[in-house]
Design a protein around this motif. Structure first.
Motif, PDB file in Angstrom:
ATOM      1  N   THR A  80      66.169   2.062 -18.169  1.00 29.57           N
ATOM      2  CA  THR A  80      67.266   1.738 -17.254  1.00 29.57           C
ATOM      3  C   THR A  80      68.051   3.007 -16.948  1.00 29.57           C
ATOM      4  OG1 THR A  80      68.808   1.227 -19.056  1.00 29.57           O
ATOM      5  CG2 THR A  80      67.508  -0.595 -18.178  1.00 29.57           C
ATOM      6  N   LEU A  81      68.714   3.004 -15.817  1.00 27.17           N
ATOM      7  CA  LEU A  81      69.585   4.115 -15.432  1.00 27.17           C
ATOM      8  C   LEU A  81      70.805   3.538 -14.738  1.00 27.17           C
ATOM      9  CD1 LEU A  81      70.268   7.106 -14.959  1.00 27.17           C
ATOM     10  CD2 LEU A  81      68.939   6.985 -12.841  1.00 27.17           C
ATOM     11  N   GLN A  82      71.983   3.852 -15.281  1.00 27.81           N
ATOM     12  CA  GLN A  82      73.234   3.409 -14.672  1.00 27.81           C
ATOM     13  C   GLN A  82      73.710   4.475 -13.701  1.00 27.81           C
ATOM     14  OE1 GLN A  82      74.813   0.316 -15.776  1.00 27.81           O
ATOM     15  NE2 GLN A  82      75.782   0.571 -13.794  1.00 27.81           N
ATOM     16  N   TRP A  83      73.713   4.147 -12.407  1.00 32.69           N
ATOM     17  CA  TRP A  83      74.172   5.076 -11.373  1.00 32.69           C
ATOM     18  C   TRP A  83      75.234   4.345 -10.560  1.00 32.69           C
ATOM     19  CZ3 TRP A  83      70.577   7.849  -7.278  1.00 32.69           C
ATOM     20  CH2 TRP A  83      71.308   8.873  -6.675  1.00 32.69           C
ATOM     21  N   PRO A  84      76.526   4.591 -10.848  1.00 35.08           N
ATOM     22  CA  PRO A  84      77.602   3.837 -10.193  1.00 35.08           C
ATOM     23  C   PRO A  84      77.538   3.862  -8.674  1.00 35.08           C
ATOM     24  CG  PRO A  84      78.469   5.112 -12.031  1.00 35.08           C
ATOM     25  CD  PRO A  84      77.042   5.547 -11.843  1.00 35.08           C
ATOM     26  N   ALA A  85      77.004   4.928  -8.091  1.00 33.89           N
ATOM     27  CA  ALA A  85      76.938   5.013  -6.629  1.00 33.89           C
ATOM     28  C   ALA A  85      76.081   3.920  -6.026  1.00 33.89           C
ATOM     29  CB  ALA A  85      76.403   6.379  -6.201  1.00 33.89           C
ATOM     30  N   LEU A  86      75.169   3.324  -6.830  1.00 29.43           N
ATOM     31  CA  LEU A  86      74.305   2.249  -6.341  1.00 29.43           C
ATOM     32  C   LEU A  86      74.760   0.878  -6.823  1.00 29.43           C
ATOM     33  CD1 LEU A  86      70.769   3.879  -6.664  1.00 29.43           C
ATOM     34  CD2 LEU A  86      72.051   3.409  -4.576  1.00 29.43           C
ATOM     35  N   GLY A  87      75.952   0.808  -7.416  1.00 30.78           N
ATOM     36  CA  GLY A  87      76.460  -0.485  -7.858  1.00 30.78           C
ATOM     37  C   GLY A  87      76.509  -0.587  -9.369  1.00 30.78           C
ATOM     38  N   PRO A  88      77.144  -1.647  -9.879  1.00 25.08           N
ATOM     39  CA  PRO A  88      77.318  -1.783 -11.322  1.00 25.08           C
ATOM     40  C   PRO A  88      76.046  -2.148 -12.076  1.00 25.08           C
ATOM     41  CG  PRO A  88      78.212  -3.692 -10.179  1.00 25.08           C
ATOM     42  CD  PRO A  88      77.823  -2.716  -9.117  1.00 25.08           C
ATOM     43  N   ALA A  89      75.085  -2.763 -11.410  1.00 26.82           N
ATOM     44  CA  ALA A  89      73.839  -3.140 -12.087  1.00 26.82           C
ATOM     45  C   ALA A  89      72.939  -1.918 -12.241  1.00 26.82           C
ATOM     46  CB  ALA A  89      73.120  -4.238 -11.313  1.00 26.82           C
ATOM     47  N   PRO A  90      72.324  -1.704 -13.408  1.00 29.05           N
ATOM     48  CA  PRO A  90      71.486  -0.516 -13.595  1.00 29.05           C
ATOM     49  C   PRO A  90      70.160  -0.621 -12.867  1.00 29.05           C
ATOM     50  CG  PRO A  90      71.374  -1.921 -15.534  1.00 29.05           C
ATOM     51  CD  PRO A  90      72.402  -2.536 -14.623  1.00 29.05           C
ATOM     52  N   LEU A  91      69.593   0.546 -12.533  1.00 23.87           N
ATOM     53  CA  LEU A  91      68.218   0.607 -12.063  1.00 23.87           C
ATOM     54  C   LEU A  91      67.289   0.358 -13.251  1.00 23.87           C
ATOM     55  CD1 LEU A  91      68.501   3.856  -9.929  1.00 23.87           C
ATOM     56  CD2 LEU A  91      68.243   1.562  -9.026  1.00 23.87           C
ATOM     57  N   GLN A  92      66.159  -0.306 -13.009  1.00 27.02           N
ATOM     58  CA  GLN A  92      65.238  -0.639 -14.095  1.00 27.02           C
ATOM     59  C   GLN A  92      63.801  -0.302 -13.685  1.00 27.02           C
ATOM     60  OE1 GLN A  92      66.002  -4.399 -16.271  1.00 27.02           O
ATOM     61  NE2 GLN A  92      67.481  -4.830 -14.661  1.00 27.02           N
ATOM     62  N   TRP A  93      63.049   0.217 -14.660  1.00 25.77           N
ATOM     63  CA  TRP A  93      61.638   0.504 -14.459  1.00 25.77           C
ATOM     64  C   TRP A  93      60.844  -0.053 -15.633  1.00 25.77           C
ATOM     65  CZ3 TRP A  93      65.247   4.576 -14.037  1.00 25.77           C
ATOM     66  CH2 TRP A  93      65.521   4.985 -12.723  1.00 25.77           C
ATOM     67  N   ALA A  94      59.617  -0.490 -15.348  1.00 27.44           N
ATOM     68  CA  ALA A  94      58.765  -0.970 -16.429  1.00 27.44           C
ATOM     69  C   ALA A  94      58.433   0.152 -17.403  1.00 27.44           C
ATOM     70  CB  ALA A  94      57.470  -1.559 -15.852  1.00 27.44           C
ATOM     71  N   ARG A  95      58.283   1.370 -16.875  1.00 22.86           N
ATOM     72  CA  ARG A  95      57.973   2.509 -17.722  1.00 22.86           C
ATOM     73  C   ARG A  95      58.413   3.794 -17.037  1.00 22.86           C
ATOM     74  NH1 ARG A  95      52.148   4.974 -19.538  1.00 22.86           N
ATOM     75  NH2 ARG A  95      51.963   5.115 -17.279  1.00 22.86           N
ATOM     76  N   ALA A  96      58.792   4.785 -17.822  1.00 21.21           N
ATOM     77  CA  ALA A  96      59.126   6.101 -17.298  1.00 21.21           C
ATOM     78  C   ALA A  96      58.604   7.153 -18.269  1.00 21.21           C
ATOM     79  CB  ALA A  96      60.628   6.257 -17.103  1.00 21.21           C
ATOM     80  N   ARG A  97      58.129   8.258 -17.709  1.00 18.89           N
ATOM     81  CA  ARG A  97      57.696   9.397 -18.509  1.00 18.89           C
ATOM     82  C   ARG A  97      58.322  10.660 -17.943  1.00 18.89           C
ATOM     83  NH1 ARG A  97      51.759  10.344 -18.489  1.00 18.89           N
ATOM     84  NH2 ARG A  97      51.724   9.228 -16.477  1.00 18.89           N
TER      85      ARG A  97
END
Length: 417
Positions: A101-118
């Protein structure tokens, strides 16, 4: 026998004491090395009740040194973004998490989510680094190449997404898209992102080419019946004529007749605004996107919802066309106090059909859309309207002759609903 055991115990105690002293000395030396300068990028670490500030540049240099990489190999790093498993590579270090997950306030309060990241990191020397950031998995994995420069006060990072099929980019967020199994997306997306830590400032330069969307069944809106709360005797007729549609375009989407359903310039301006003023949210949506929000996606403030809104908007531009989109928006828009649609709003607030409103009346009615309830209460309590906003809308209304504009400018000084 007992003297031998006593000597052995004494020897072990001395060795243990020396090891402990060496450990303490090494820890003291390490903490000394990690002591940040007054203006240096830092973080707080805790050991029980004990807290200490450490220099992040020094820590990152150590972590990317061959000795540091060897010590980190196989370990797990717990962060607010997920649990990252660290692994040594022949040219550096790799960290992997699933899910992330990544919390980026500029895109709203809900975090971005990915199934996997490397994330792959390669030291280049002189506090410079490069690597790849891979998001998603399988056929929906995308790769961003990055490079960074470490300074005493932070890190400057640039990420580049080479032209990538738009379907793959959308697929990265599939877990948050109810329509993932039905939507079909073509075209390509590229981007360059510049960021700085710890400021958290980002600037994005996207390039979208040939974007097309199908499979969302937005064509059903061609002949859709309006909700009962929005119907009037004039609701389902021809698109509204007169000044009101012109006022709406001037107020909400000046490039409505030029864009393909989204306006990148407005979206980027909203992103910059939200990053600089997190408490004052702006969406940067076109009228087509606002219609998608009214008809399909709802209005929660999340990146996934904004992506859904964009996909619906692009398809609606193809299946409905500009005239029907404008008609539907005017028929469905909430005008405050439970009033739905422009026709009913004109009759309730101004006592006449929407098609018969003049330029000033139309500009005022449209000015309510940004915060209708607050503005209506201000009018009811203080008999006051936002004349500056009305003038702004009048200035953008097209087409309008010079004589019509001059007359409207004179009327707005004393006009009241």
């Amino acid at each position: 026998m007992k003297p031998i055991l006593r000597r052995l115990a004494w020897t072990l105690a001395v060795v243990a004491a020396v090891a402990a002293l060496l450990g303490i000395a090494l820890l003291a030396l390490l903490l000394r090395l990690l002591q940040p300068a007054d203006d240096e990028w830092r973080a707080e670490i805790s050991f029980g009740p004990w807290q200490r500030a450490i220099s992040l540049p020094v820590l990152l240099r150590f972590a990317t040194h061959p000795l540091g990489v060897a010590l980190l190999d196989g370990r797990m790093l717990r962060t607010p973004f997920g649990h990252w498993h660290l692994q040594r590579r022949h040219d550096g270090l790799e960290a992997q998490c699933a899910p992330c997950t990544l919390q980026w306030p500029a895109l709203g309060p809900a975090p971005l989510q990915w199934a996997r990241a490397r994330a792959q990191l390669r030291p280049l020397g002189a506090d410079r680094f490069s690597g790849d950031l891979l998001l998603g998995e399988g056929a929906h994995e995308i790769t961003l190449q990055w490079k960074g420069k470490l300074t005493a006060r932070g890190a400057d990072v640039e990420l580049q997404l080479a032209p990538t099929p738009a379907s793959r980019v959308v697929g990265v967020f599939a877990r948050d898209l109810p329509e993932a199994g039905q939507v079909q997306v073509t075209g390509s997306v590229a981007a360059v992102l510049h960021g700085r830590w710890p400021d958290g400032t980002w600037r994005v330069q996207p390039v979208i080419e040939g974007l097309a969307v199908s499979g969302l069944a937005t064509e059903r809106l061609r002949d859709a019946q309006l909700p009962a709360a929005c119907r009037t005797s004039a609701s389902d007729g021809e698109p509204l004529a007169g000044w009101l549609p012109r006022a709406l375009v001037a107020a909400e989407d000046a490039r409505f007749f030029e864009h393909p359903g989204y306006d990148l310039a407005e979206m980027l301006a909203a992103l910059r605004h939200n990053a600089d003023a997190p408490g004052d949210w702006r969406g940067g949506s076109t009228l087509t996107q606002q219609l998608a929000k009214l008809a399909f996606t709802g209005d929660d403030r999340s990146a996934a919802r904004k992506l859904r809104e964009l996909l619906y908007a692009v398809e609606m531009e193809h299946t409905l066309g500009k005239a029907r989109i404008l008609q539907l928006y005017l028929a469905l828009a909430p005008w405050g106090d439970g009033v739905c649609g422009a026709e009913r709003a004109a009759q309730v607030y101004l006592g006449k059909p929407a098609a018969k409103l003049g330029p000033v009346s139309s500009a005022w009615l449209v000015s309510l859309l940004r915060n209708p309830d607050a503005q209506l209460h201000s009018w009811a309590d203080e008999r006051r309207i936002d004349r500056d906003r009305v003038r702004e809308i009048l200035a953008g209304m097209r087409p309008m002759t010079a004589a019509q504009r001059a007359l409207a400018s004179t009327q707005v000084e004393d006009w009241l609903p």
